[in-house]
Enzyme design. Structure first.
Site, PDB file in Angstrom:
ATOM      1  N   SER A  62     -12.358  -2.425  -3.820  1.00  0.00           N
ATOM      2  CA  SER A  62     -12.625  -0.995  -3.910  1.00  0.00           C
ATOM      3  C   SER A  62     -13.935  -0.714  -4.647  1.00  0.00           C
ATOM      4  CB  SER A  62     -11.497  -0.290  -4.651  1.00  0.00           C
ATOM      5  OG  SER A  62     -10.259  -0.594  -4.072  1.00  0.00           O
TER       6      SER A  62
HETATM    7  N1  SAH Z   1      -7.301  -3.579  -5.695  1.00  0.00           N
HETATM    8  C1  SAH Z   1      -8.064  -4.327  -4.777  1.00  0.00           C
HETATM    9  C2  SAH Z   1      -8.320  -3.558  -3.516  1.00  0.00           C
HETATM   10  C3  SAH Z   1      -7.642  -4.198  -2.386  1.00  0.00           C
HETATM   11  S1  SAH Z   1      -7.695  -3.447  -0.829  1.00  0.00           S
HETATM   12  C4  SAH Z   1      -9.362  -4.779  -5.387  1.00  0.00           C
HETATM   13  O1  SAH Z   1      -9.705  -4.302  -6.460  1.00  0.00           O
HETATM   14  O2  SAH Z   1     -10.016  -5.626  -4.805  1.00  0.00           O
HETATM   15  C5  SAH Z   1      -5.993  -3.258  -0.474  1.00  0.00           C
HETATM   16  C6  SAH Z   1      -5.175  -4.489  -0.317  1.00  0.00           C
HETATM   17  O3  SAH Z   1      -3.873  -4.058  -0.069  1.00  0.00           O
HETATM   18  C7  SAH Z   1      -5.562  -5.381   0.837  1.00  0.00           C
HETATM   19  O4  SAH Z   1      -5.899  -6.625   0.350  1.00  0.00           O
HETATM   20  C8  SAH Z   1      -4.308  -5.423   1.699  1.00  0.00           C
HETATM   21  O5  SAH Z   1      -4.074  -6.690   2.268  1.00  0.00           O
HETATM   22  C9  SAH Z   1      -3.233  -5.061   0.708  1.00  0.00           C
HETATM   23  N2  SAH Z   1      -1.982  -4.523   1.246  1.00  0.00           N
HETATM   24  C10 SAH Z   1      -1.798  -3.646   2.251  1.00  0.00           C
HETATM   25  N3  SAH Z   1      -0.487  -3.377   2.399  1.00  0.00           N
HETATM   26  C11 SAH Z   1       0.169  -4.111   1.467  1.00  0.00           C
HETATM   27  C12 SAH Z   1       1.538  -4.256   1.104  1.00  0.00           C
HETATM   28  N4  SAH Z   1       2.506  -3.608   1.741  1.00  0.00           N
HETATM   29  N5  SAH Z   1       1.838  -5.072   0.092  1.00  0.00           N
HETATM   30  C13 SAH Z   1       0.885  -5.760  -0.570  1.00  0.00           C
HETATM   31  N6  SAH Z   1      -0.420  -5.664  -0.274  1.00  0.00           N
HETATM   32  C14 SAH Z   1      -0.774  -4.841   0.720  1.00  0.00           C
END
Ligand code: SAH
Length: 664
Positions: A62
């Site tokens: 993000s």
């Molecule tokens: N907080 C992260 C941002 C990640 S983007 C950072 O700082 O880098 C969002 C993530 O959510 C993705 O990697 C995606 O694979 C994950 N995601 C989507 N649905 C999900 C679920 N039901 N359970 C766990 N992870 C999930």
């Protein structure tokens, strides 16, 4: 050695603090966690940029601001038990652990989860437990949590997560179906069966895929409570209720909707593109009404001063002058050489014909600085007439700029590379001597002196502008907008106490810069901001917008004008809210309803199309975050719009004098 610590400090200062992140814990933690460890290999140099970055598997790390906003909103504290859904790179989890929380972070993609564990270890962070699985079900074994942060957007708030919050616990989660955009929510558990919901703004996250999120194919997996629908009216409904539908632009009653601005000293009328017919037609109709009925006597537009001066002579029935380039020959010609402007100019001329006192006629002026050579020629022509000796000296001073007159943009490069001395002393000196003789010159003809002095000021500003342009950054923009605003001030001053001005310029110049990314992050100011600072409530800032249609624009600077299709507005934009309100054209008075104002204040994307339009990269090229009600006092909406009709050589009119602005 690359100094990551100072990159981090700069990120915190520019991207977070300026956007009003104030929680010390968050700011300190983000100054400490090495974000470059969490981006994909090879992307380290972009780690501190103001945006999200890809991390593989179609997922992203993000944007730093979003991470800060979510953690601040979730009020994560030392010793808190925190659950994160969507660990992704592990960066947000690391920041929360740095604050001192104990973090469980769930990631559904196994390889990402493993990499995240690795990165957390490399960053020297403990207290983070990365688990592989479907986070929409939460992590019952470790529940309840003080805070839950969800980094992916679902159709609704998963019940499982609500149940795993402590009473007093906070969850921050993006929610929203396809078609409505996502909105960031803060859910606070207020009791065993009660939760409070607050909207933090429009956002864009990757989908939350799971049992209580979206199915793999993008459909909703579970039918849950959809926030917003239960809590009264939707935002587009609220907009629809406050919006005042506008009649046809040609209807005489159109202008009357703007009577509420009759007592202002300056009314600034924006536009969301430089090539949309409705924006010009509406501004012309409002201007006609305010000139005719409310004594406005200055029309100041985002056009070059010497070019507009030729129009001014025409509309105020002064003798036309021969020589020089025809007005508005510079790219982008369609901005002022178009059918609507022509009609407006004719109207202003006939209106002024009925005003017997020449000093009471409404004038047409240009605020912009690009036609440096036109201004130089105008100063010299003026002095040739009133003071030939002074003209000789002025010629010598301005000759410093002669090599660059046809392409002033190259001047900055030449000075920067030190192959050429700058001309600042000469142009400043020329302006000074002209102003020194103001009394003597003015005695001959006041309005001609105003014109000459303004041209000399323009040469001074343009010289600086072209010189600093090569450094990039905010300085050249600020110089130009400051010059435009000061020109407006000079015009008001010259007209005396009865002066009332209408300004036509792009929304990016009119909407208060402090309410947009340009001011908050890029240090840019604009005419709207300066007008509010100087005139307070005596200034009205009115923005214009559209959903789709066609626009006259080029693909590159100095390129050909094309008629391009405007893409339908994005789901997460103010434009889409206005579109969804359902009226084809309306005036939205942003002071009319405090509840609407409050909801609209939360930043969203807003579209800015200039003389260039690149639909292929529309998001990056044309959208920026803004807070509409802070930017403007009112917003004028045309759902569907058409490109302006440019005037070509075929528009030459036999009845017009040779020097008529559009007759060439
Ligand atoms: N907080 C992260 C941002 C990640 S983007 C950072 O700082 O880098 C969002 C993530 O959510 C993705 O990697 C995606 O694979 C994950 N995601 C989507 N649905 C999900 C679920 N039901 N359970 C766990 N992870 C999930």
């Amino acid at each position: 050695m690359i100094d990551r610590a100072s990159e981090r400090d700069a990120m915190v200062e520019r991207q977070l603090m300026r956007r009003k992140i104030t929680d010390r814990r968050v700011l300190d933690a983000m100054r400490a966690v090495p974000r470059e460890v969490f981006v994909a290999p090879g992307m380290e140099e972009f780690a501190y940029e103001d945006g999200p970055l890809p991390i593989g598997h179609g997922q992203t790390i993000s944007q730093p601001y979003i991470v800060a906003l979510m953690i601040e909103a979730a009020a994560v504290r030392h010793r808190d038990a925190v659950l994160e859904i969507g660990a992704g790179s592990g960066y947000a989890a690391a920041v929360m652990a740095q604050i001192g929380a104990t973090v469980i972070a769930i990631e559904r993609h196994e390889p990402l989860a493993k990499e995240a564990r690795d990165k957390i270890a490399r960053a020297g962070i403990s207290n983070v437990d990365i688990q592989i699985g479907d986070g929409t079900l939460g992590w019952p074994d470790a529940a309840p949590f003080d805070a839950i942060v969800v980094a992916a957007g679902g159709p609704s708030v998963p019940e499982a997560l609500k149940a795993q919050l402590k009473v007093g616990g906070r969850m921050v989660i993006p929610v929203g179906g396809s078609g409505t955009g996502q909105s960031l929510l803060k859910i606070t558990r207020t009791g065993d069966d009660t939760w409070d919901e607050q909207e933090l703004g429009a956002v864009r996250f990757v989908p939350l895929v799971g049992a209580q999120g979206w199915a793999q194919d993008g459909r909703q997996s579970a039918s849950n409570h959809v926030p917003g629908q239960s809590s009264g009216k939707s935002l587009p409904q609220m907009v629809a209720e406050v919006a005042e539908p506008l009649p046809d632009i040609d209807d005489p009653s159109f202008g009357q909707f703007f009577d509420r601005y009759a007592d202002k000293q300056v009314v600034l009328l924006g536009e969301a593109s430089h090539g949309t017919s409705e924006f010009y037609r509406a501004r012309a109709a409002i201007t006609r009404h305010l000139v005719e009925h409310h004594g406005f006597n200055i029309v100041a537009v985002e056009a070059d001063w010497p070019d507009a001066a030729a129009v001014n002579r025409y509309v105020t029935h002064q003798p036309v002058r021969d020589g020089g380039d025809p007005p508005f020959s510079r790219f982008p010609t369609w901005m002022w050489r178009n059918a609507v402007v022509e009609g407006f100019v004719e109207w202003l001329r006939s209106h002024n014909a009925q005003v017997s006192d020449p000093d009471a006629r409404a004038g047409f002026y240009g605020l912009d600085i690009y036609n440096m050579s036109g201004s130089i020629a105008a100063v010299l022509a003026y002095l040739d007439e009133v003071d030939p000796e002074a003209a000789r000296i002025a010629r010598e001073r301005y000759s410093c700029l002669t090599p660059w007159q046809s392409d002033p943009a190259t001047y900055g490069r030449a000075v920067l590379s030190q192959s050429y001395h700058d001309c600042e002393p000469q142009v400043v000196e020329q302006l000074r001597t002209l102003l020194e003789r103001q009394l003597a010159y003015e005695a001959k003809d006041g309005s001609r002196f105003l014109d000459a002095a303004q041209n000399a000021r323009l040469v001074r500003s343009a010289e600086q502008y072209y010189r600093v342009m090569y450094y990039g950054g905010a300085e050249s923009w600020n110089l130009r907008d400051t010059h435009m605003f000061e020109t407006l001030e000079h015009l008001l001053e010259a007209r005396g106490p009865d002066a009332k001005a209408l300004v036509w310029a792009h929304n990016s110049h009119i909407g208060d810069a402090r309410a947009t990314e340009m001011g908050a992050v890029r240090d840019q100011l604009n005419i709207g901001q300066l007008a509010r600072e100087r005139f307070g409530d005596a200034a009205a800032l009115i923005g214009f917008g559209t959903h789709s249609g066609t626009v006259a624009a080029a693909t590159d600077w100095n390129g050909e004008m094309e008629i391009k299709r405007v893409r339908p507005s994005r789901e997460d934009s103010y434009e889409r809210l206005c579109h969804d309100a359902g009226h084809p054209q309306f005036l939205l008075d942003l002071h009319a309803d405090p509840a609407l104002r409050k909801r609209l204040e939360v930043q969203r994307l807003e579209r800015f199309i200039g003389v260039i339009y690149r639909p292929e990269t529309e998001l990056q090229s044309h959208y920026a975050e803004a807070s509409l009600p802070r930017q403007f006092d009112a917003f004028v909406w045309f759902d569907e719009t058409q490109a302006v009709t440019p005037l070509g050589p075929e528009h030459r009119r036999a009845s017009m004098p040779e020097t008529y602005p559009f007759g060439v």
